[in-house]
Write an enzyme that holds these catalytic residues in place. Structure first.
Site, PDB file in Angstrom:
ATOM      1  N   GLU A  29      -0.739  -9.041  -0.797  1.00  0.00           N
ATOM      2  CA  GLU A  29      -2.324  -9.536  -0.446  1.00  0.00           C
ATOM      3  C   GLU A  29      -3.167  -9.491  -1.710  1.00  0.00           C
ATOM      4  O   GLU A  29      -4.015 -10.154  -1.943  1.00  0.00           O
ATOM      5  CB  GLU A  29      -2.864  -8.374   0.533  1.00  0.00           C
ATOM      6  CG  GLU A  29      -2.381  -8.754   1.883  1.00  0.00           C
ATOM      7  CD  GLU A  29      -2.640  -7.413   2.730  1.00  0.00           C
ATOM      8  OE1 GLU A  29      -2.360  -6.396   2.664  1.00  0.00           O
ATOM      9  OE2 GLU A  29      -3.131  -7.949   3.855  1.00  0.00           O
TER      10      GLU A  29
ATOM     11  N   GLU B 242       4.129  -5.473   7.196  1.00  0.00           N
ATOM     12  CA  GLU B 242       3.446  -4.615   7.872  1.00  0.00           C
ATOM     13  C   GLU B 242       3.829  -4.205   9.329  1.00  0.00           C
ATOM     14  O   GLU B 242       3.799  -3.162   9.916  1.00  0.00           O
ATOM     15  CB  GLU B 242       1.885  -4.731   7.889  1.00  0.00           C
ATOM     16  CG  GLU B 242       1.278  -4.660   6.595  1.00  0.00           C
ATOM     17  CD  GLU B 242       1.202  -5.474   5.518  1.00  0.00           C
ATOM     18  OE1 GLU B 242       2.207  -6.499   5.721  1.00  0.00           O
ATOM     19  OE2 GLU B 242       0.463  -5.629   4.777  1.00  0.00           O
TER      20      GLU B 242
ATOM     21  N   GLY C 246       0.352  -4.857   0.878  1.00  0.00           N
ATOM     22  CA  GLY C 246      -0.984  -4.884   0.063  1.00  0.00           C
ATOM     23  C   GLY C 246      -0.657  -5.619  -1.246  1.00  0.00           C
ATOM     24  O   GLY C 246      -1.496  -6.106  -1.756  1.00  0.00           O
TER      25      GLY C 246
ATOM     26  N   ALA D  47       0.791  -1.242   0.102  1.00  0.00           N
ATOM     27  CA  ALA D  47       0.080  -0.197  -0.015  1.00  0.00           C
ATOM     28  C   ALA D  47       0.812   1.344   0.135  1.00  0.00           C
ATOM     29  O   ALA D  47       2.033   1.059   0.272  1.00  0.00           O
ATOM     30  CB  ALA D  47      -1.059  -0.051   1.377  1.00  0.00           C
TER      31      ALA D  47
HETATM   32  N1  DAK Z   1       4.363   3.327  -0.646  1.00  0.00           N
HETATM   33  C1  DAK Z   1       5.170   4.289  -1.231  1.00  0.00           C
HETATM   34  N2  DAK Z   1       6.026   4.565  -2.115  1.00  0.00           N
HETATM   35  C2  DAK Z   1       6.985   3.452  -2.226  1.00  0.00           C
HETATM   36  C3  DAK Z   1       6.375   2.185  -1.651  1.00  0.00           C
HETATM   37  C4  DAK Z   1       5.278   2.002  -1.112  1.00  0.00           C
HETATM   38  N3  DAK Z   1       4.912   0.980  -0.455  1.00  0.00           N
HETATM   39  N4  DAK Z   1       7.465   1.472  -1.912  1.00  0.00           N
HETATM   40  C5  DAK Z   1       8.282   2.041  -2.466  1.00  0.00           C
HETATM   41  N5  DAK Z   1       8.108   3.404  -2.731  1.00  0.00           N
HETATM   42  C6  DAK Z   1       8.594   4.387  -3.553  1.00  0.00           C
HETATM   43  C7  DAK Z   1       9.935   4.847  -2.613  1.00  0.00           C
HETATM   44  O1  DAK Z   1       9.617   5.838  -1.568  1.00  0.00           O
HETATM   45  C8  DAK Z   1      10.823   5.512  -3.707  1.00  0.00           C
HETATM   46  O2  DAK Z   1      10.278   6.474  -4.047  1.00  0.00           O
HETATM   47  P1  DAK Z   1      11.393   7.715  -4.109  1.00  0.00           P
HETATM   48  O3  DAK Z   1      12.100   8.082  -2.888  1.00  0.00           O
HETATM   49  O4  DAK Z   1      12.489   7.746  -5.224  1.00  0.00           O
HETATM   50  O5  DAK Z   1      10.471   9.057  -4.525  1.00  0.00           O
HETATM   51  C9  DAK Z   1      10.494   4.397  -5.010  1.00  0.00           C
HETATM   52  O6  DAK Z   1       9.327   3.800  -4.837  1.00  0.00           O
HETATM   53  C10 DAK Z   1      11.660   3.298  -5.019  1.00  0.00           C
HETATM   54  O7  DAK Z   1      11.890   2.883  -3.793  1.00  0.00           O
HETATM   55  P2  DAK Z   1      13.425   2.662  -3.053  1.00  0.00           P
HETATM   56  O8  DAK Z   1      14.225   3.675  -3.431  1.00  0.00           O
HETATM   57  O9  DAK Z   1      13.075   2.322  -1.507  1.00  0.00           O
HETATM   58  O10 DAK Z   1      13.952   1.255  -3.764  1.00  0.00           O
HETATM   59  P3  DAK Z   1      14.879   0.175  -3.230  1.00  0.00           P
HETATM   60  O11 DAK Z   1      15.338  -0.700  -4.334  1.00  0.00           O
HETATM   61  O12 DAK Z   1      16.050   1.005  -2.576  1.00  0.00           O
HETATM   62  O13 DAK Z   1      13.870  -0.730  -2.313  1.00  0.00           O
HETATM   63  C11 DAK Z   1      12.071  -2.071  -1.543  1.00  0.00           C
HETATM   64  C12 DAK Z   1      12.883  -1.580  -2.659  1.00  0.00           C
HETATM   65  C13 DAK Z   1      10.791  -2.612  -2.032  1.00  0.00           C
HETATM   66  C14 DAK Z   1      12.728  -3.070  -0.669  1.00  0.00           C
HETATM   67  C15 DAK Z   1      11.706  -0.723  -0.765  1.00  0.00           C
HETATM   68  O14 DAK Z   1      11.075   0.353  -1.825  1.00  0.00           O
HETATM   69  C16 DAK Z   1      10.608  -0.783   0.196  1.00  0.00           C
HETATM   70  O15 DAK Z   1      10.976  -1.464   1.347  1.00  0.00           O
HETATM   71  N6  DAK Z   1       9.478  -0.332   0.217  1.00  0.00           N
HETATM   72  C17 DAK Z   1       8.445  -0.411   0.942  1.00  0.00           C
HETATM   73  C18 DAK Z   1       7.866  -1.902   1.123  1.00  0.00           C
HETATM   74  C19 DAK Z   1       6.656  -1.848   2.204  1.00  0.00           C
HETATM   75  O16 DAK Z   1       7.022  -1.573   3.379  1.00  0.00           O
HETATM   76  N7  DAK Z   1       5.654  -1.680   1.723  1.00  0.00           N
HETATM   77  C20 DAK Z   1       4.344  -1.506   2.574  1.00  0.00           C
HETATM   78  C21 DAK Z   1       4.023  -2.694   3.413  1.00  0.00           C
HETATM   79  S1  DAK Z   1       2.706  -2.288   4.194  1.00  0.00           S
HETATM   80  C22 DAK Z   1      -4.265  -0.488   4.754  1.00  0.00           C
HETATM   81  C23 DAK Z   1      -4.645  -1.687   4.226  1.00  0.00           C
HETATM   82  C24 DAK Z   1      -3.577  -2.158   4.019  1.00  0.00           C
HETATM   83  C25 DAK Z   1      -2.327  -1.793   4.157  1.00  0.00           C
HETATM   84  C26 DAK Z   1      -2.258  -0.351   4.413  1.00  0.00           C
HETATM   85  C27 DAK Z   1      -3.522   0.222   4.975  1.00  0.00           C
HETATM   86  N8  DAK Z   1      -5.688   0.308   5.071  1.00  0.00           N
HETATM   87  C28 DAK Z   1      -6.901  -0.384   4.896  1.00  0.00           C
HETATM   88  C29 DAK Z   1      -5.718   1.835   5.505  1.00  0.00           C
HETATM   89  C30 DAK Z   1      -1.113  -2.446   3.598  1.00  0.00           C
HETATM   90  C31 DAK Z   1       0.115  -1.913   4.156  1.00  0.00           C
HETATM   91  C32 DAK Z   1       1.167  -2.265   3.566  1.00  0.00           C
HETATM   92  O17 DAK Z   1       1.246  -2.767   2.226  1.00  0.00           O
END
Ligand code: DAK
Length: 257
Positions: A115, A135, A112, A66
């Site tokens: 998911e 998460e 997400g 997400a």
């Molecule tokens: N959201 C927003 N931007 C993201 C992103 C994300 N999930 N994942 C990556 N990006 C963006 C980064 O911010 C970066 O943007 P800039 O800084 O260049 O503007 C760009 O994508 C490239 O990412 P990285 O520079 O970080 O790339 P790397 O190769 O260094 O790393 C990575 C890749 C996938 C390991 C890293 O980007 C990462 O850890 N990303 C986040 C993974 C994560 O934690 N995802 C979220 C999981 S929690 C909800 C229901 C469900 C959810 C939420 C709310 N509600 C009903 C309200 C679910 C939550 C989740 O999914």
């Protein structure tokens, strides 16, 4: 229809839906969820579409979760409401669609994103894919059905390990754990999904829809999957597709569905 965050195209009975925010690693924001909802409803209502292939743009990510920037400001009520709404409009919609869907996981499928892949009927992955539910590292829990679908796919113990450690599985580990059905190179990913889709296209869409409904019933609380199967089985006998399938067999020809 034109979308801002996804691409959707129907070719030879397959609807290809691509999440198209590569700069954000295809992170799911609200607008993307709304567009996916529209594209999936359109595909499921289109009689010419026999399979949906869902993938992410570019080579790095399927969906990296997400959009963290969007949900950072949520409070309890908004979080709860959006989890319920998101589950209904996208994840449950996909899982309960009559049209079979294949997630072609082409890179990171996190939070997400995993998911979303788990809401598809089948998952295949390229060998660079990484999958996880991180998460808890952000102080939340999976909110789009992840705690439920992961446990039903890999078993409770392995789901607990993935969720509590926030760890990532490689594509081969995901296959060993039963999270994905097949692993291949990135170049082979869409052709492999198309090969599965082409096998589905030979079969009765009515029967596939009823089979999906029956399998899902067994994973729905308070519903007796065997009873649903009996009733769906019976209802096949009053359809033209059943007549065509059995007639074709007796006439030693391929059925035309
Ligand atoms: N959201 C927003 N931007 C993201 C992103 C994300 N999930 N994942 C990556 N990006 C963006 C980064 O911010 C970066 O943007 P800039 O800084 O260049 O503007 C760009 O994508 C490239 O990412 P990285 O520079 O970080 O790339 P790397 O190769 O260094 O790393 C990575 C890749 C996938 C390991 C890293 O980007 C990462 O850890 N990303 C986040 C993974 C994560 O934690 N995802 C979220 C999981 S929690 C909800 C229901 C469900 C959810 C939420 C709310 N509600 C009903 C309200 C679910 C939550 C989740 O999914």
């Amino acid at each position: 229809m034109n979308y801002d965050n996804i691409l959707s195209e129907v070719k030879e009975g397959i609807c290809y839906i691509t999440i198209n925010r590569p700069k954000q690693l295809n992170a799911l924001n609200g607008a993307t969820i709304t567009e996916l909802n529209k594209a999936i409803i359109a595909a499921d209502n289109d009689k010419l579409v026999r399979c949906i292939i869902l993938t992410g743009a570019d080579t790095k990510a399927f969906v990296a979760g997400a959009d963290i920037k969007e949900f950072a400001e949520f409070d309890k009520k908004l979080g709860e409401n959006l989890a319920r709404k998101g589950q209904e409009v996208l994840f449950d919609l996909l899982e309960n669609a009559s049209t079979p869907s294949i997630a072609a996981v082409n890179g990171f499928a996190l939070g997400g994103g995993l998911e979303l892949a788990m809401a598809c009927h089948i998952r295949i992955a390229s060998d660079n894919a990484k999958m996880g539910l991180p998460e808890v590292s952000l102080g939340v829990i999976p909110g789009y059905g992840g705690t439920q679908r992961l446990a039903s796919l890999v078993g409770k113990g392995k789901a607990m390990e993935m969720i509590t450690t926030a760890g990532m599985l490689s594509a081969t580990e995901a296959k060993d754990w039963g999270l994905v059905n097949h692993v291949c190179t990135q170049e082979e990913l869409i052709p492999m999904a198309e090969k599965l889709a082409s096998r589905m296209k030979r079969n009765s869409p009515m029967a596939i829809a009823k089979a999906i409904k029956s399998v899902n019933a067994g994973f729905t609380d308070g519903v007796n999957g065997f009873e649903v199967e009996i009733s769906e089985f019976g209802s096949c006998f009053e359809t033209l597709e059943f007549v065509e399938g059995t007639t074709a067999f007796m006439e030693k020809r391929k059925a035309k569905f």
